[in-house]
Enzyme design. Structure first.
Site: not given
Ligand code: ATP
Ligand code: MG
Length: 813
Positions: A256, A482, A492
């Site tokens: 995102e 994760r 974030k």
């Molecule tokens: P955050 O909560 O840290 O901002 P998010 O899950 O909202 O992360 P996204 O932009 O939705 O971030 O993530 C893009 C892709 O990366 C998704 O498939 C998500 O599952 C994966 N992802 C996000 N954080 C991690 C992590 N800490 N380890 C592995 N994969 C991750």
């Molecule tokens: Mg997300």
């Protein structure tokens, strides 16, 4: 019959289940009798379900004294399935009324197992099998759990609590899963090779970073389906899919665009791009931009840059918003099939319908669920036309309120939002949710393997449900864990909070673990890739000691960084026996014992600088460097120097050391060699460093979120002194020479055109690995005209040379 159904529903059985039980000729009368035996008509769900379980057992095993057990359940004496099993066993042999005390004992009635007992018993049990566990690690997990569960002291304990305590203690004992627990390592271990040490620096001969392919060689991810093998509701859907893809693997990385990517995303990128690459397929970058209020173009750009920086090129760059029209049409189709309805409930109402805050209360349908299809079609159209204000209407999927999975409880598919979208502007005022969007975009893109993180495990069901409901091709979703690292926060929201609190001023502050921050700090992408690849595609969430990442950074830098001499806190040295205009050119290797790095020349003159840490006024036998009347070697110089006098400033500080260059006659053999930098302004030496920035961990504790270690909350754990800025450091001319060489390379030229040199990383010998920070002012003209004085250098310490030398290697002035 209806009466029976409602009596059974009062037990907490779902309507469907109650109906089934009522029409089951064997169970219905037994259950009905049990209810009567209790003398009650309403029950908590736990009690109701235990009564139902008793009825089914009684039918099967012809258990005697069931009325007695039913009353014991109703009064709360029998409160778990374990107790119920013990009760039926007791009753099959003895009469509980005759010896109530024996019954209570056999069934653990009123036995309360404290958390302390659970903790101590689990501890003792693990201790008894510790050696085996340490050897087998997570392979021995199942057996260990059975050992714990088998402890007599825990017989009547809350099993969920026991399991939880077990998990916590096992983690404390073994640490997070690492490469020793990966299938490839296990195979190696089986082949009797010693397992690699978890945290040892891999600065060893013959060390190679783990390959991208190695991530997919073992474990569950090596057993995923091949394109064409995943079932569909109609064979036709698979035919069309294969026709579109030619049977290729297609994955996607779906961030995102609401912030910078971080180290955890590096895993996601390697998993998605790597899986496709390893299987001869392709991976799309798909911006998941369905929430117009949080998304910005800046993040869109930085995400693509970060993906490329890690060495991956998306097959296509796509946006969920590209599909808004198609998604809308699919939503209409869903309504037409009677599988979605326009709903006026508030978020609060919906929460209530879904069983309240913890989802454990009663669930019920809202009045809109059964409205006519035609009405929902009209109202959805009105939503789209902007005739509903924000938060006054949603489109909800008509799923299955009876299902045990909360993702099946009529999720919201569309909401009204009057916000301008970074791509579609104000074209839409309804936006699809993640639950509605993600699977359908995957389907439309013909994704074969939709790889995501573990928090989406329950969403698998709604994902498949929706694809089937609108009869489109259905990809396979698979989840991995994760990745987090210690001593930092990644979310974030927290990063923004750090900025708002003034702890950092930008989201690429080199103390953070966003990819732009790591890049700015000077961390090579190869080190990040090696780090995540070595960890493998673990399915559990992991928090890895940041030292392990740093070891990979050292390994990478050791291979690429030219060695340069510098003095962080310079002291002036005057070689009294050399003439004022003495000038010797000395040739130095960029990396001792490795010719491939080449050599460079530095001046050697009467005045030099050495580092403050290489001189001591009070000598001691275990100190080998410079001290009064002591001789020390100078790296690369023909002869050593001996300190003959100390000159001091009025404030008592050392202003210069007078030394003798031992170029004639005999002198004591130096025990060691120190760094030095010549003072030779005509040749541009020393290279003055406006700022040398030292980054220590931003958080003091390995887990800032741990309430017991950090009672004041994670923000209180910030080390406000984690950034140290040293002014006045000097480096030898090799730094300038390296910069010029780098600027002549393809990559260097490009970087210099855009801002300044960021890809050059160097070692200040004995001090650490460094790079030029983007605050450096360096122009192409200064380089081509060889005017080192025109540049203003700001250098970042990427990492110390050794794991344990963190703090003392460089101290602030
Ligand atoms: P955050 O909560 O840290 O901002 P998010 O899950 O909202 O992360 P996204 O932009 O939705 O971030 O993530 C893009 C892709 O990366 C998704 O498939 C998500 O599952 C994966 N992802 C996000 N954080 C991690 C992590 N800490 N380890 C592995 N994969 C991750
Ligand atoms: Mg997300």
């Amino acid at each position: 019959m209806d009466d029976l159904i409602s009596r059974f529903e009062a037990l907490g059985l779902a309507p469907q289940k109650a109906k089934e039980a009522a029409s089951n000729k064997k169970i219905a009368p037994v259950l009905d009798n049990l209810i009567s035996a209790t003398g009650q008509t309403t029950f908590s769900r736990t009690i109701g379900l235990l009564l139902y379980a008793l009825a089914t057992t009684a039918v099967k095993d012809k258990t005697p004294h069931t009325d007695y057990i039913a009353r014991a359940i109703a009064s709360g004496r029998i409160a778990s399935t374990e107790q119920l099993t013990a009760a039926t066993k007791f009753c099959s042999k003895s009469d509980p009324i005759a010896d109530e005390q024996a019954f209570d004992e056999a069934c653990g009635v009123d036995v309360v197992i404290s958390d302390e007992t659970i903790s101590a018993t689990v501890k003792a049990a693990l201790e008894s099998i510790k050696d085996t566990l340490l050897e087998q690690r997570y392979r021995g997990q199942g057996k260990a759990l059975r050992t714990v569960m088998g402890c007599p002291d825990l017989r009547w304990a809350n099993l969920a609590k026991v399991k939880n305590e077990f998990d916590v203690q096992l983690l404390a004992l073994l640490g997070p899963k690492d490469e020793r627990d990966s299938p490839t390592a296990l195979k190696k271990a089986a082949a009797k090779k010693p397992a690699p040490k978890a945290t040892a620096s891999s600065l060893r001969k013959g060390w190679e970073p783990a390959s991208l392919e190695s991530m997919f060689a073992g474990g569950d991810i090596s057993r995923l389906h091949k394109p064409g093998e995943n079932p569909q509701i109609y064979p036709k859907l698979m035919e069309m899919h294969l026709k579109a893809t030619g049977g290729k693997v297609i994955t996607r990385f779906p961030p995102e665009p609401n912030g910078y990517l971080h180290i955890g995303h590096a895993k996601a990128i390697n998993v998605n791009f790597g899986y496709a690459k390893t299987h001869g397929g392709v991976c799309n970058l798909r911006y998941d931009d369905t929430n117009p209020t949080a998304e910005e173009q800046e993040y869109v750009d930085s995400i693509l840059e970060a993906v490329r920086w890690l060495g991956f090129e998306p097959h296509q760059i796509l946006y969920s918003s590209d599909y808004f029209q198609q998604l809308y049409e699919l939503a209409v189709k869903l309504i037409e099939r009677g599988l979605a309805y326009v709903c006026y409930c508030t978020a609060e109402d919906i929460r209530e319908q879904r069983g309240g805050e913890d989802n454990r209360g009663e669930r019920f349908a809202c009045p809109h669920r059964d409205r006519p299809i035609s009405e929902s079609l009209v109202e959805f159209q009105k939503m789209r036309e902007g005739r509903y204000a924000a938060n006054t209407a949603t489109l909800r999927m008509k799923m299955d309120l009876e299902d045990g999975n909360p993702q099946m409880w009529d999720l919201v598919a569309y909401r009204v939002m009057f916000a301008s979208h970074h791509r579609t502007g104000t074209e839409w005022c309804i936006y699809p949710t993640y639950d509605f969007t993600h699977c359908l975009c995957d389907s439309l893109e013909n994704i074969t393997h939709s790889l995501c993180t573990g928090e989406f495990f329950q969403s698998r069901k709604s994902y498949y449900w929706l694809c089937d409901a609108v009869e489109v091709y259905k990809p396979v979703q698979w989840e991995y864990g994760r990745l987090n690292v210690t001593n930092t926060v990644l979310s974030k929201r927290k990063l923004l909070q750090l900025r708002d609190e003034g702890v950092i001023s930008t989201l690429d502050d080199p103390r953070l673990y966003t990819l732009p921050a790591l890049r700015r700090r000077g961390v090579p992408p190869s080190a990040i890739n090696a780090f995540v690849r070595e960890l493998g595609v673990t399915t559990a969430d992991t928090t890895i000691d940041v030292n392990r990442l740093e070891n990979h950074i050292r390994d990478s830098l050791n291979e690429m960084a030219p060695r340069i001499m510098a003095a962080v806190h310079p002291i002036k040295v005057v070689l009294e026996n050399l003439p004022e205009d003495y000038l010797e050119q000395i040739e130095l290797p960029y990396k001792p014992r490795d010719d491939s790095f080449g050599v460079h020349r530095v001046p050697f003159t009467r005045t030099l600088y050495i580092d403050r840490s290489d001189f001591r006024e009070v000598d001691s036998p275990d100190y080998y460097r410079l001290a009064p009347n002591k001789t020390v070697g100078l790296q690369g110089a023909a002869h050593p120097i001996t300190c003959t006098a100390i000159r001091k400033a009025p404030d008592g500080s050392i202003s210069e050391l007078v030394c003798r260059y031992e170029n004639t006659g005999s002198h004591p053999k130096p025990k060691t060699f120190i760094q030095w930098v010549a003072d030779c302004p005509s040749l541009g030496s020393p290279v003055r460093l406006a700022e040398l920035r030292i980054y220590n961990p931003l958080f003091k504790h390995s887990n800032p979120m741990d309430k017991s270690a950090v009672p004041g909350g994670w923000l209180s754990d910030v080390d406000r002194d984690s950034l140290q800025v040293v002014k006045g450091a000097v480096a030898e001319l090799g730094l300038w020479d390296s910069i010029k060489r780098y600027a002549a390379t393809e990559a260097g030229k490009k970087e210099l055109d855009e801002h300044n040199v960021e890809g050059l990383r160097f070692q200040f010998m004995r001090i650490g690995y460094f790079t030029l920070d983007k605050d450096t002012a360096l122009s192409a003209a200064a380089i081509s005209e060889d005017r080192v004085g025109d540049a203003r250098f700001v250098v970042n310490r990427i990492v110390t040379l050794k794991e344990d030398s963190k703090k003392e290697a460089v101290t602030a002035a």
